[in-house]
Design a protein around this motif. Sequence first.
Motif, PDB file in Angstrom:
ATOM      1  N   GLU A   1      -7.647  -2.844   4.370  1.00  0.00           N
ATOM      2  CA  GLU A   1      -6.806  -2.357   3.265  1.00  0.00           C
ATOM      3  C   GLU A   1      -7.711  -2.024   2.087  1.00  0.00           C
ATOM      4  O   GLU A   1      -8.539  -2.850   1.684  1.00  0.00           O
TER       5      GLU A   1
ATOM      6  N   THR B   1      -4.748   7.088  -7.629  1.00  0.00           N
ATOM      7  CA  THR B   1      -4.509   7.005  -6.189  1.00  0.00           C
ATOM      8  C   THR B   1      -5.326   8.050  -5.432  1.00  0.00           C
ATOM      9  O   THR B   1      -5.892   7.760  -4.359  1.00  0.00           O
TER      10      THR B   1
ATOM     11  N   ASN C   1      -2.624   1.976  -0.606  1.00  0.00           N
ATOM     12  CA  ASN C   1      -1.323   1.734  -1.236  1.00  0.00           C
ATOM     13  C   ASN C   1      -0.862   2.968  -2.010  1.00  0.00           C
ATOM     14  O   ASN C   1      -1.633   3.559  -2.771  1.00  0.00           O
TER      15      ASN C   1
ATOM     16  N   SER D   1       2.163   4.307  -4.619  1.00  0.00           N
ATOM     17  CA  SER D   1       3.275   3.933  -5.497  1.00  0.00           C
ATOM     18  C   SER D   1       4.535   4.702  -5.093  1.00  0.00           C
ATOM     19  O   SER D   1       4.476   5.882  -4.731  1.00  0.00           O
TER      20      SER D   1
ATOM     21  N   GLU E   1       0.537   2.628   2.658  1.00  0.00           N
ATOM     22  CA  GLU E   1       1.402   1.460   2.503  1.00  0.00           C
ATOM     23  C   GLU E   1       2.364   1.686   1.332  1.00  0.00           C
ATOM     24  O   GLU E   1       1.931   1.998   0.226  1.00  0.00           O
TER      25      GLU E   1
ATOM     26  N   THR F   1       5.525  -0.173  -0.787  1.00  0.00           N
ATOM     27  CA  THR F   1       6.137  -1.482  -1.005  1.00  0.00           C
ATOM     28  C   THR F   1       7.626  -1.433  -0.700  1.00  0.00           C
ATOM     29  O   THR F   1       8.348  -0.550  -1.184  1.00  0.00           O
TER      30      THR F   1
ATOM     31  N   ASP G   1       4.971  -2.256   3.064  1.00  0.00           N
ATOM     32  CA  ASP G   1       4.251  -3.406   2.514  1.00  0.00           C
ATOM     33  C   ASP G   1       5.243  -4.418   1.944  1.00  0.00           C
ATOM     34  O   ASP G   1       6.363  -4.078   1.550  1.00  0.00           O
ATOM     35  N   ASP G   2       4.815  -5.685   1.891  1.00  0.00           N
ATOM     36  CA  ASP G   2       5.621  -6.779   1.299  1.00  0.00           C
ATOM     37  C   ASP G   2       6.990  -6.869   1.943  1.00  0.00           C
ATOM     38  O   ASP G   2       8.004  -7.108   1.259  1.00  0.00           O
TER      39      ASP G   2
END
Length: 784
Positions: free
Chosen positions: A555, A587, A613, A615, A645, A647, A675-676
């Motif tokens: 990651e 990003t 990741n 957003s 990924e 969230t 994610d999460d």
Amino acid sequence: MPKMRAPSPTMGALLQRENRSTTVLMAGALALLVTILAIGGAFRNAENRFEELSFALLSRPASGQVHIVEMDAASMASIRRWPWPRGHYARVVSQLDAAGVRSISFDVDFSSSADAEGDRAFAAAIAAARAPVALATFAQRTGSGDVRQLDSLPIQSLREKAHLASVAVLPDGDGYVRGMPIGTVTEDIPRPSLAAFVAGRSGEVEQEYPVDFAIDPATIPRLSFIAVEGGMIEPGSLAGKDVIIGATAVELGDRYAVPGHGVIPGVIIQALSAETLSGGVPVYASWPLPLLSAAGLVLAILTAGRRRTVGLRTGAVMFVLLTGWLAARLWAGYWFEIVPALTLAVAAGGVRTIILAQRVAAKKRQIDTESGLPNRLALDVRTVTAEDRLFVAAQIDEFDALKLAVGGDDLGEILRRIADRLQVTTGIGSVYRTEERTLAWVSQLSVAELETQLSGIRALMRSPFEIGGRRLGVSLTFGVAGQDAGDPAAQAAHAASLARRAGKFWRLHNEGEGETVSQQLALLGELDDALRSGAVTVLYQPKLNLVTRRIDAVEALVRWNHPERGLLPPDCFIPLFEERGRIDDLTIAVLARALDDMRVWCERGLTIGVAVNISAALLTSESFTNRALALVGRSGAPAHRLTFEVTESAQFEDTNKAIAALERFRATGIRISMDDYGTGQSALNYLKLLPLSELKIDRMFVAQAHVDRGDAMLVRSTVQLAHELGLKVVAEGVEEPACLAFLEQIGCDYAQGYLVGRPLAADALAQVAAASLPAEVEVAAQAA
């Protein structure tokens, strides 16, 4: 406990307060300005025009007491010579005296002798007349530019039995005759004016009075000179009348401009003057007294609270002034100049209207147009009281989603409903909309009391609002700041933002946070330089493949190596960049670094997938989607080894656009990971809607799964569900060997955590990954 401040009205409140002394000063200032203009003659033309208007409005016929015997065109044609032989005047005097007139006055120059016989006849007629006869006297300059005066009097033989009356006419600077003297001096002897003689009035020499041109000159009775000479007088028509004899024929000149009637003969002016004096001697009273009266009356205008009231009071003041002005003229004989006073009234009305209009505009500026609630400006200009302790800011959670849900038309309604609920709960008078998503109020409670109240508000907000046939839930996050904070409203709003980031429902501002805000804003300005200089770096946390026991995925984690503050973790700047709209640039920079490192690893024979990741806010940005896809295409790195990924607890601004973006990524081979997983409220719905390749179980469920039956059941069921859906599973937060063994036992695909490895630089990660390979593969990788 916040420090208490002594109550002090804000500037806006001071501007809105009015007292009598301020009003008096304003009235005095306006009166002074009008006075200066009046002294300078600024109102003279307006006063003249107004006087003409008043004559037209007050027009009335002559009394009939004064008659004119006019030396008209018919008389000129009949006598056929000039000057006329004075026997004609003698016969007219005799005819008039026989008709019983009260007085006979001549507006004719007899200063030179004519035929001797005519002069004797005229003198005899004057001497024989029972009615007093007045002959004209006047003074004139000896020449142009000469200040010496030449007095003109009738010849001696004529004036022995006659009265002498001045026929002086004094035009104003513009050539109009508006006033006449009550008397003048010729040969050092005061002489009454012809009008004063006729009306029987006395006064001071050179005293000027206004002529009442409201009297219609056309109504003054007239007789032709030649007709009177011939005895054509209706019996009794002239008995007791005053007769003035003068020229009206155009060829004889003696004509003057007067207000409202154009150019008229001098004899008409004499007759109008006599009519004016018949009611008394009018007095020029100028403008100071009406202006002083107006200065007192305009106080009523300057204290009016509404524009309609201003108009009514201005009209009333002008009515009072005009009524007083008219009464003084008609019944007291005082002719005041009224325009300065009227100007003061109008000016006061205009000034007050402007003040009220500005106040209305200011009040409108203090109202949020969308919700109708008072806004930040209204909060700033309110009056601070000793009881005010705390500023409270309530930020609406997931405001963008709420805005999309209710639409623009109903957003104001739900904001008002929220404000109503806050007012009912707190008992406060006003709730202000200080920012798009923030409602604020001033509390008089202590911090402890307020915390209890905020808990009650949060509980009350669980009851949904019914808007447009829909039931909508609203949650609030609160920030609190004391009155002594530099900008308590802004500090309270910032505290609410910090509380939301920390997952708390309220937060109290402290003094140190101002420096934190300053540091965060500085980071925004330093981002571009940091990206160019390489200060923003990417570390990689390894993921262990639980089937192969190899490190084949990582990651990407961003770090900022700040020159002054050292290595900054993402929590210090990621939320800030998301709020300020800079997360896209960051990003893209992380993605570019990850693709370069992945390409290098491939060249070294290492098969390592990288997760980046993304957003949730970026998934609705077409610009970001295009930039990311173009970057992946140019990199040469295998897209199927790249994972984005997202969230699970994130809220998409536009779910359809987000899904479309994810599908575009998926179509190029990029894997999509949730994610999460398990921390949000929409997990199953997202599993159905999103084009997922992987689930990543949050550490809060994984860390104790090997000892906690509940966590173990949740993790096991999630792995089974994901596999049924064809998804890989990553468990994060693995820090103990027993936890790793549990994950292997239930068939989890990947483990991530400090037990597997901490975040590493790209080269260090490559060494760890190579060390996890079988011996023959590791040798090949090292050779590469």
